[in-house]
Motif scaffolding. Sequence first.
Motif, PDB file in Angstrom:
ATOM      1  N   MET A  14      -8.446 117.506  79.363  1.00 37.11           N
ATOM      2  CA  MET A  14      -8.751 118.375  80.309  1.00 37.11           C
ATOM      3  C   MET A  14      -7.919 119.446  80.636  1.00 37.11           C
ATOM      4  O   MET A  14      -8.364 120.644  80.857  1.00 37.11           O
ATOM      5  CB  MET A  14      -9.186 117.778  81.727  1.00 37.11           C
ATOM      6  CG  MET A  14     -10.149 116.315  81.513  1.00 37.11           C
ATOM      7  SD  MET A  14     -10.290 115.282  82.702  1.00 37.11           S
ATOM      8  CE  MET A  14     -10.754 116.129  84.347  1.00 37.11           C
ATOM      9  N   ILE A  15      -6.599 119.164  80.045  1.00 36.26           N
ATOM     10  CA  ILE A  15      -5.651 120.593  80.380  1.00 36.26           C
ATOM     11  C   ILE A  15      -5.780 121.438  79.134  1.00 36.26           C
ATOM     12  O   ILE A  15      -5.595 122.518  79.455  1.00 36.26           O
ATOM     13  CB  ILE A  15      -4.426 119.609  80.445  1.00 36.26           C
ATOM     14  CG1 ILE A  15      -3.836 118.640  81.631  1.00 36.26           C
ATOM     15  CG2 ILE A  15      -3.064 120.753  80.086  1.00 36.26           C
ATOM     16  CD1 ILE A  15      -2.720 117.900  81.550  1.00 36.26           C
ATOM     17  N   LEU A  16      -6.104 120.832  78.165  1.00 36.79           N
ATOM     18  CA  LEU A  16      -5.822 121.662  76.726  1.00 36.79           C
ATOM     19  C   LEU A  16      -7.199 122.141  76.190  1.00 36.79           C
ATOM     20  O   LEU A  16      -7.188 123.059  75.549  1.00 36.79           O
ATOM     21  CB  LEU A  16      -5.381 120.762  75.571  1.00 36.79           C
ATOM     22  CG  LEU A  16      -3.821 119.947  75.798  1.00 36.79           C
ATOM     23  CD1 LEU A  16      -3.450 119.059  74.899  1.00 36.79           C
ATOM     24  CD2 LEU A  16      -2.910 121.097  75.787  1.00 36.79           C
ATOM     25  N   THR A  17      -8.456 121.921  76.900  1.00 40.33           N
ATOM     26  CA  THR A  17      -9.518 122.731  76.445  1.00 40.33           C
ATOM     27  C   THR A  17     -10.442 123.171  77.592  1.00 40.33           C
ATOM     28  O   THR A  17     -10.455 122.686  78.801  1.00 40.33           O
ATOM     29  CB  THR A  17     -10.427 121.579  75.628  1.00 40.33           C
ATOM     30  OG1 THR A  17     -11.533 122.535  74.967  1.00 40.33           O
ATOM     31  CG2 THR A  17     -10.927 120.522  76.330  1.00 40.33           C
ATOM     32  N   THR A  18     -11.225 124.271  77.181  1.00 41.21           N
ATOM     33  CA  THR A  18     -11.891 124.573  77.977  1.00 41.21           C
ATOM     34  C   THR A  18     -13.660 124.430  77.611  1.00 41.21           C
ATOM     35  O   THR A  18     -14.494 125.123  77.972  1.00 41.21           O
ATOM     36  CB  THR A  18     -11.755 126.234  78.626  1.00 41.21           C
ATOM     37  OG1 THR A  18     -11.698 126.874  77.303  1.00 41.21           O
ATOM     38  CG2 THR A  18     -10.389 126.197  79.303  1.00 41.21           C
ATOM     39  N   GLY A  51     -12.777 113.939  78.022  1.00 36.94           N
ATOM     40  CA  GLY A  51     -11.723 114.134  79.131  1.00 36.94           C
ATOM     41  C   GLY A  51     -12.160 113.169  80.368  1.00 36.94           C
ATOM     42  O   GLY A  51     -11.550 112.245  80.984  1.00 36.94           O
ATOM     43  N   LEU A  52     -13.223 113.748  80.751  1.00 34.90           N
ATOM     44  CA  LEU A  52     -13.678 113.256  82.292  1.00 34.90           C
ATOM     45  C   LEU A  52     -14.222 111.677  81.927  1.00 34.90           C
ATOM     46  O   LEU A  52     -13.774 110.829  82.837  1.00 34.90           O
ATOM     47  CB  LEU A  52     -14.897 114.097  82.589  1.00 34.90           C
ATOM     48  CG  LEU A  52     -14.955 113.935  84.179  1.00 34.90           C
ATOM     49  CD1 LEU A  52     -13.794 114.430  85.001  1.00 34.90           C
ATOM     50  CD2 LEU A  52     -15.962 115.017  84.869  1.00 34.90           C
ATOM     51  N   LEU A  53     -14.796 111.506  80.879  1.00 37.23           N
ATOM     52  CA  LEU A  53     -15.349 109.887  80.552  1.00 37.23           C
ATOM     53  C   LEU A  53     -14.298 109.318  80.598  1.00 37.23           C
ATOM     54  O   LEU A  53     -14.388 108.117  81.050  1.00 37.23           O
ATOM     55  CB  LEU A  53     -16.280 109.975  79.421  1.00 37.23           C
ATOM     56  CG  LEU A  53     -16.765 108.755  78.795  1.00 37.23           C
ATOM     57  CD1 LEU A  53     -17.816 108.333  80.190  1.00 37.23           C
ATOM     58  CD2 LEU A  53     -17.868 108.978  77.699  1.00 37.23           C
ATOM     59  N   PRO A  54     -13.240 109.213  79.401  1.00 38.10           N
ATOM     60  CA  PRO A  54     -12.273 108.202  79.226  1.00 38.10           C
ATOM     61  C   PRO A  54     -11.556 108.065  80.623  1.00 38.10           C
ATOM     62  O   PRO A  54     -10.986 107.024  81.108  1.00 38.10           O
ATOM     63  CB  PRO A  54     -11.272 109.065  78.314  1.00 38.10           C
ATOM     64  CG  PRO A  54     -12.198 109.846  77.462  1.00 38.10           C
ATOM     65  CD  PRO A  54     -13.292 110.328  78.313  1.00 38.10           C
ATOM     66  N   LEU A  63      -2.136 121.409  87.912  1.00 38.85           N
ATOM     67  CA  LEU A  63      -2.377 120.427  88.627  1.00 38.85           C
ATOM     68  C   LEU A  63      -2.693 118.832  87.972  1.00 38.85           C
ATOM     69  O   LEU A  63      -2.266 117.868  88.294  1.00 38.85           O
ATOM     70  CB  LEU A  63      -3.411 120.410  90.047  1.00 38.85           C
ATOM     71  CG  LEU A  63      -2.881 121.505  90.750  1.00 38.85           C
ATOM     72  CD1 LEU A  63      -4.092 121.828  91.469  1.00 38.85           C
ATOM     73  CD2 LEU A  63      -1.827 120.875  91.610  1.00 38.85           C
ATOM     74  N   PHE A  64      -3.534 119.039  86.880  1.00 39.51           N
ATOM     75  CA  PHE A  64      -3.410 117.988  86.076  1.00 39.51           C
ATOM     76  C   PHE A  64      -2.761 117.558  85.201  1.00 39.51           C
ATOM     77  O   PHE A  64      -2.419 116.377  85.295  1.00 39.51           O
ATOM     78  CB  PHE A  64      -4.977 118.560  84.964  1.00 39.51           C
ATOM     79  CG  PHE A  64      -6.479 118.206  85.714  1.00 39.51           C
ATOM     80  CD1 PHE A  64      -6.582 117.759  87.066  1.00 39.51           C
ATOM     81  CD2 PHE A  64      -7.308 119.081  85.368  1.00 39.51           C
ATOM     82  CE1 PHE A  64      -7.899 117.630  87.518  1.00 39.51           C
ATOM     83  CE2 PHE A  64      -8.764 119.210  85.683  1.00 39.51           C
ATOM     84  CZ  PHE A  64      -8.831 118.557  86.914  1.00 39.51           C
ATOM     85  N   LEU A  65      -1.733 118.686  84.792  1.00 39.95           N
ATOM     86  CA  LEU A  65      -0.559 118.192  84.068  1.00 39.95           C
ATOM     87  C   LEU A  65       0.148 117.370  84.967  1.00 39.95           C
ATOM     88  O   LEU A  65       0.888 116.602  84.811  1.00 39.95           O
ATOM     89  CB  LEU A  65      -0.080 119.400  83.615  1.00 39.95           C
ATOM     90  CG  LEU A  65       1.450 119.230  82.865  1.00 39.95           C
ATOM     91  CD1 LEU A  65       1.270 118.309  81.727  1.00 39.95           C
ATOM     92  CD2 LEU A  65       2.022 120.456  82.578  1.00 39.95           C
ATOM     93  N   VAL A  66       0.320 117.538  86.439  1.00 38.41           N
ATOM     94  CA  VAL A  66       1.252 116.860  87.275  1.00 38.41           C
ATOM     95  C   VAL A  66       0.810 115.654  87.420  1.00 38.41           C
ATOM     96  O   VAL A  66       1.673 114.375  87.568  1.00 38.41           O
ATOM     97  CB  VAL A  66       1.396 117.646  88.631  1.00 38.41           C
ATOM     98  CG1 VAL A  66       2.243 116.827  89.660  1.00 38.41           C
ATOM     99  CG2 VAL A  66       2.105 119.207  88.475  1.00 38.41           C
TER     100      VAL A  66
END
Length: 497
Positions: free
Chosen positions: A112-116, A125-128, A201-204
Amino acid sequence: MTTLGSRVENASTVSGFFGKFSVLRDAIPELWISFAIKAISIAAYGLTNSTLVLWMHSELGYRDDQALPIVAAWSLVMTAMTLLVGSLTDVLGMRRTLFIGTVLCILGRAVMILTTVRWVALACGLLPLAIGEALGGPVLIAAARCYSNTRQRSMSFSMIYAMMNLGFLMAGWLFDHFRKGLGEHGQLNLAGLHFSTYQTLFLVSLILEALVLPLIFLLREGAEATDQGLKLVPRKPAPANRSFLQSVNLTTRQATRETVQLFGTLLRQAGFHRLLIFLILIAFVKIIYRQMDYVYPTFGIRELGPGAPIGILWGLNSLFIIILAPIVGALTQRFSAYSMVITGGLISSASIFIMALPPALFVPVADGVLGNFVGHWYLGLHGAVHPYYVMISLFVLVLSVGEAFYSPRVYEYAAAIAPKGQEASYGALSYVPFLLAKLLIGLFSGKWLMRYCPETGPRHSETLWLIVALFSLVAPIGLIGLRRFIQVREAGRETES
């Protein structure tokens, strides 16, 4: 003599109060580790929760009415997985289940951090992340029971609840801190990579989740607290003719089949119908909390401006609950759980009507002592205090009082209504309101947000909150109206007619 007797009695009461906390003095290390894991993992989850819809808007380009249904689907996956966690833990073991769940959360956030790219961000991202969160939550509740003896158990569950609220409080502070430092749509440059504010914020939250990994390895496999002391119970090995993955696959299928069979059995019981109606009604109060998770951050930024300190305002709920829940619980023990749920539901529903009032009514309050305390002292604002800051703080305070009355009692009532020997099955259904509330908010709030609190153009946000307030009233009104059908007698408690 009377004075001396009173002093002795008071000293005994104080000693008994602190004695409740001292029972954890001899707890095995795993119990304290599980408390730390709970606080950190909830902080990571809470930070992700607050950022999720904002990230969908900013990075993936979804509209309000597109983002909220995706959140509802995400919640469905999480709930479905939660039902299977107990059986999976039997095969995997508590430590391995926690490890897999944490790794999935880390990997999901990393994507979720690395792709758009929409489908990659959602599917990889969201499913896992949903599966990982589902694996971690129930296991930590089981850990509180497994790592405490009978004397420590009640306080252990209280501590888990406190750690959960501490985690949400941390999440609110971090949410505001990084948005203020970077700007609402700023950028962090790190090792040649560029992260938006919401990706940061996702990275944190990813870093917080990573802190859990070393703690998991400190948990001894098979550790269990008994009244006689620490006991190490070896995990049952998989059959020799079956691989580990085959065991997990078989257990998942068996758990799914058993869950379907269990619901089939429950559907034939009168008590189940009562509980189901009770929980459906409770969902209408729970929509307030899902509104705060998924709609409030967007509302706050649009009404109060980029970087507005809205996270620590909502974080007051956790602070109030840590203080209020044990006090209210101690003072209302003799009252039935059903009565307390009605009382708490009415207070909670009343709280959100504060947000449905015109902000202009609160201008004098915002310019007075309360506005100065909330805006300047607590939030560190400069200049005039927007009325919404005062309104949100009052709403959160009243909501927290209501929550302290009803929330712990929902689980208690589920146990009271259950036939003997089926308390666990009925207790598991206590998560139904969370699922239904997420569906209600996911399916409808996006349209309400776009209509009454758009990103640009005139706003009528009080109408947005009024709709949620009216929905929440369904709970106490339904509980009162259907009382004769739903309520059961609770042993040792008064049951009003």
